[in-house]
Design a protein around this motif. Structure first.
Motif, PDB file in Angstrom:
ATOM      1  N   LEU A  19       0.635  -1.116   0.114  1.00  0.00           N
ATOM      2  CA  LEU A  19       0.013   0.041   0.156  1.00  0.00           C
ATOM      3  C   LEU A  19       1.061   1.208  -0.140  1.00  0.00           C
ATOM      4  CD1 LEU A  19      -2.887   1.455   0.196  1.00  0.00           C
ATOM      5  CD2 LEU A  19      -2.193   1.272   2.789  1.00  0.00           C
ATOM      6  N   LEU A  20       0.337   2.250  -0.952  1.00  0.00           N
ATOM      7  CA  LEU A  20       0.966   3.434  -0.735  1.00  0.00           C
ATOM      8  C   LEU A  20       0.072   4.731  -0.831  1.00  0.00           C
ATOM      9  CD1 LEU A  20       3.490   5.350  -1.012  1.00  0.00           C
ATOM     10  CD2 LEU A  20       3.635   5.080  -3.463  1.00  0.00           C
ATOM     11  N   VAL A  21       0.115   5.467   0.271  1.00  0.00           N
ATOM     12  CA  VAL A  21      -1.011   6.503   0.121  1.00  0.00           C
ATOM     13  C   VAL A  21      -0.292   7.538  -0.149  1.00  0.00           C
ATOM     14  CG1 VAL A  21      -2.411   7.786   1.861  1.00  0.00           C
ATOM     15  CG2 VAL A  21      -2.265   5.413   2.158  1.00  0.00           C
ATOM     16  N   LEU A  22      -0.703   8.451  -1.130  1.00  0.00           N
ATOM     17  CA  LEU A  22      -0.064   9.876  -1.438  1.00  0.00           C
ATOM     18  C   LEU A  22      -0.806  10.998  -1.319  1.00  0.00           C
ATOM     19  CD1 LEU A  22       1.483   8.394  -4.758  1.00  0.00           C
ATOM     20  CD2 LEU A  22       2.539   8.894  -2.940  1.00  0.00           C
ATOM     21  N   ASP A  23      -0.254  11.964  -0.548  1.00  0.00           N
ATOM     22  CA  ASP A  23      -0.977  13.331  -0.624  1.00  0.00           C
ATOM     23  C   ASP A  23      -0.867  14.020  -1.775  1.00  0.00           C
ATOM     24  OD1 ASP A  23      -1.206  16.085   0.012  1.00  0.00           O
ATOM     25  OD2 ASP A  23      -0.866  15.750   2.124  1.00  0.00           O
ATOM     26  N   ALA A  24      -1.881  14.478  -2.521  1.00  0.00           N
ATOM     27  CA  ALA A  24      -2.071  15.175  -3.744  1.00  0.00           C
ATOM     28  C   ALA A  24      -2.338  16.462  -3.648  1.00  0.00           C
ATOM     29  CB  ALA A  24      -2.553  14.173  -4.687  1.00  0.00           C
ATOM     30  N   THR A  25      -2.118  17.044  -2.742  1.00  0.00           N
ATOM     31  CA  THR A  25      -2.684  18.618  -2.312  1.00  0.00           C
ATOM     32  C   THR A  25      -1.870  19.330  -3.330  1.00  0.00           C
ATOM     33  OG1 THR A  25      -3.103  18.450  -0.133  1.00  0.00           O
ATOM     34  CG2 THR A  25      -2.831  20.537  -0.985  1.00  0.00           C
ATOM     35  N   TYR A  26      -2.404  20.306  -4.126  1.00  0.00           N
ATOM     36  CA  TYR A  26      -1.731  20.971  -5.139  1.00  0.00           C
ATOM     37  C   TYR A  26      -2.533  22.355  -5.117  1.00  0.00           C
ATOM     38  CZ  TYR A  26      -0.869  22.666  -9.824  1.00  0.00           C
ATOM     39  OH  TYR A  26      -0.470  23.591 -10.934  1.00  0.00           O
ATOM     40  N   THR A  27      -1.756  23.804  -5.175  1.00  0.00           N
ATOM     41  CA  THR A  27      -2.152  24.966  -4.878  1.00  0.00           C
ATOM     42  C   THR A  27      -1.628  25.795  -5.758  1.00  0.00           C
ATOM     43  OG1 THR A  27      -0.891  25.587  -3.085  1.00  0.00           O
ATOM     44  CG2 THR A  27      -2.996  24.509  -2.606  1.00  0.00           C
ATOM     45  N   SER A  28      -0.480  25.832  -6.317  1.00  0.00           N
ATOM     46  CA  SER A  28       0.363  26.790  -6.799  1.00  0.00           C
ATOM     47  C   SER A  28       0.094  27.655  -8.082  1.00  0.00           C
ATOM     48  CB  SER A  28       1.871  26.525  -7.221  1.00  0.00           C
ATOM     49  OG  SER A  28       1.673  25.607  -8.315  1.00  0.00           O
ATOM     50  N   THR A  29      -0.930  27.086  -8.709  1.00  0.00           N
ATOM     51  CA  THR A  29      -1.449  27.911 -10.129  1.00  0.00           C
ATOM     52  C   THR A  29      -2.792  28.006 -10.226  1.00  0.00           C
ATOM     53  OG1 THR A  29      -1.592  26.130 -11.515  1.00  0.00           O
ATOM     54  CG2 THR A  29       0.820  27.129 -11.486  1.00  0.00           C
ATOM     55  N   ILE A  30      -3.579  27.939  -9.106  1.00  0.00           N
ATOM     56  CA  ILE A  30      -5.062  28.030  -9.205  1.00  0.00           C
ATOM     57  C   ILE A  30      -5.366  29.473  -8.605  1.00  0.00           C
ATOM     58  CG2 ILE A  30      -7.230  27.217  -8.518  1.00  0.00           C
ATOM     59  CD1 ILE A  30      -5.760  24.470  -8.066  1.00  0.00           C
ATOM     60  N   PRO A  31      -5.849  30.295  -9.577  1.00  0.00           N
ATOM     61  CA  PRO A  31      -6.026  31.737  -9.102  1.00  0.00           C
ATOM     62  C   PRO A  31      -7.353  31.743  -8.254  1.00  0.00           C
ATOM     63  CG  PRO A  31      -6.099  31.421 -11.645  1.00  0.00           C
ATOM     64  CD  PRO A  31      -6.174  30.282 -11.035  1.00  0.00           C
ATOM     65  N   GLY A  32      -6.989  32.692  -7.156  1.00  0.00           N
ATOM     66  CA  GLY A  32      -8.102  32.641  -6.062  1.00  0.00           C
ATOM     67  C   GLY A  32      -7.837  31.703  -5.151  1.00  0.00           C
ATOM     68  N   ALA A  33      -6.908  30.653  -5.060  1.00  0.00           N
ATOM     69  CA  ALA A  33      -6.967  29.474  -4.239  1.00  0.00           C
ATOM     70  C   ALA A  33      -6.240  30.159  -3.002  1.00  0.00           C
ATOM     71  CB  ALA A  33      -6.127  28.369  -4.573  1.00  0.00           C
ATOM     72  N   ALA A  34      -6.771  29.662  -1.702  1.00  0.00           N
ATOM     73  CA  ALA A  34      -5.875  30.021  -0.553  1.00  0.00           C
ATOM     74  C   ALA A  34      -4.587  29.709  -0.479  1.00  0.00           C
ATOM     75  CB  ALA A  34      -6.818  29.459   0.534  1.00  0.00           C
TER      76      ALA A  34
END
Length: 276
Positions: A19-34
């Motif tokens: 089993l491999l659990v991966l954190d796929a959080t992504y924020t860098s190029t989404i306009p208006g993202a916190a």
């Protein structure tokens, strides 16, 4: 393993060697993202044994468009660094309102790697009092070779002549042009013939995915024919992946236009439509 996984099911799988659990959080190029720091958030607390996919850098850095599909060598290098093998069972989650685990799921499938997505993501994992672990991830590198694509990609040239149904994941205000595009180089509006399904409509109020029957109803309400080919678009190919995964959950494989409105909306010779 390729679909939606409950927190209860994942909790029972923790500790399995494959089993491999991966954190796929992504924020860098989404306009208006916190503003977020996925790595700092991961190190502050993640699902035990998880590793950080670092989706922000798993892109084609040589392409002027944001978040474009990475080249095969980079993808293979990243998978090897994370310890992925041909037998690895992968589960993706994120800490993003844009459900970026769906983007990771699509990227992996473009290189022949199947994965499941955690329903409710880490927010529900924490709310249920399930364990979290702090610190960076540790992984023994492996040899990894990508396989044939299991997902569908569309380019600007494809979209100029497509006969597929087009479904746009952006907000209604951006789709109609009532709201200006957050990227100043992009015109307002949408592609001719496109239908609008803001990506949040696939989720219940508590953040879980809707049932297959309710997902079908979302497509039906938008005037889309699930028996015919379809391509998803959005601002930069991130939330369009939510539509692709929603289709997958009900057995309908949807293509993704990776350049999306960031590409189409910035070209002087592409048609743009205002209004509903």
């Amino acid at each position: 393993m390729d679909g939606l996984l409950s927190t209860e099911t994942l909790a029972g799988m923790l500790g399995a060697e494959d089993l491999l659990v991966l954190d796929a959080t992504y924020t860098s190029t989404i306009p208006g993202a916190a503003k977020q720091d996925p790595r700092a958030e991961f190190e502050a607390g993640h699902i035990p044994g998880a590793r950080l996919l670092d989706l922000d850098t798993l892109v084609d850095a040589g392409n002027p468009l944001p978040s474009m599909l990475p080249k095969r060598p980079l993808f293979e290098e990243r998978m090897a660094q994370l310890g992925v093998t041909a037998d690895t069972r992968i589960v993706l989650y994120d800490n993003s309102p844009h459900h970026t685990a769906c983007r990771a799921w699509w990227v992996l499938r473009m290189f022949g790697v199947n994965a499941a997505i955690l329903d409710g993501s880490i927010g529900h994992w924490r709310a249920e009092g399930r364990p979290v672990q702090a610190g960076p991830h540790l992984a023994a590198a492996t040899d990894f070779t990508a396989g044939a694509p299991a997902a569908r990609l569309r380019t600007l040239d494809d979209m100029r002549t497509t006969t597929e149904q087009i479904v746009d994941a952006r907000s209604a205000a951006r789709f109609t042009g009532e709201e200006a595009d957050p990227r100043p180089e992009c015109a307002a509006g949408h592609m001719p013939g496109a239908k609008n399904i803001p990506y949040g409509r696939f989720f219940e109020a508590d953040g879980h995915w809707k049932s297959p029957e309710a997902i079908r109803a979302v497509f039906d309400t938008a005037g889309l024919n699930l028996a015919a080919p379809m391509v998803a678009t959005c601002g930069s190919g991130i939330t369009a992946s939510v539509i692709v995964f929603a289709g997958h959950l009900i057995g309908h494989e949807i293509a993704l236009y990776d350049g999306s409105w960031t590409e189409w909306g910035a070209h002087a010779d592409t048609a743009k439509v205002l209004g509903a």
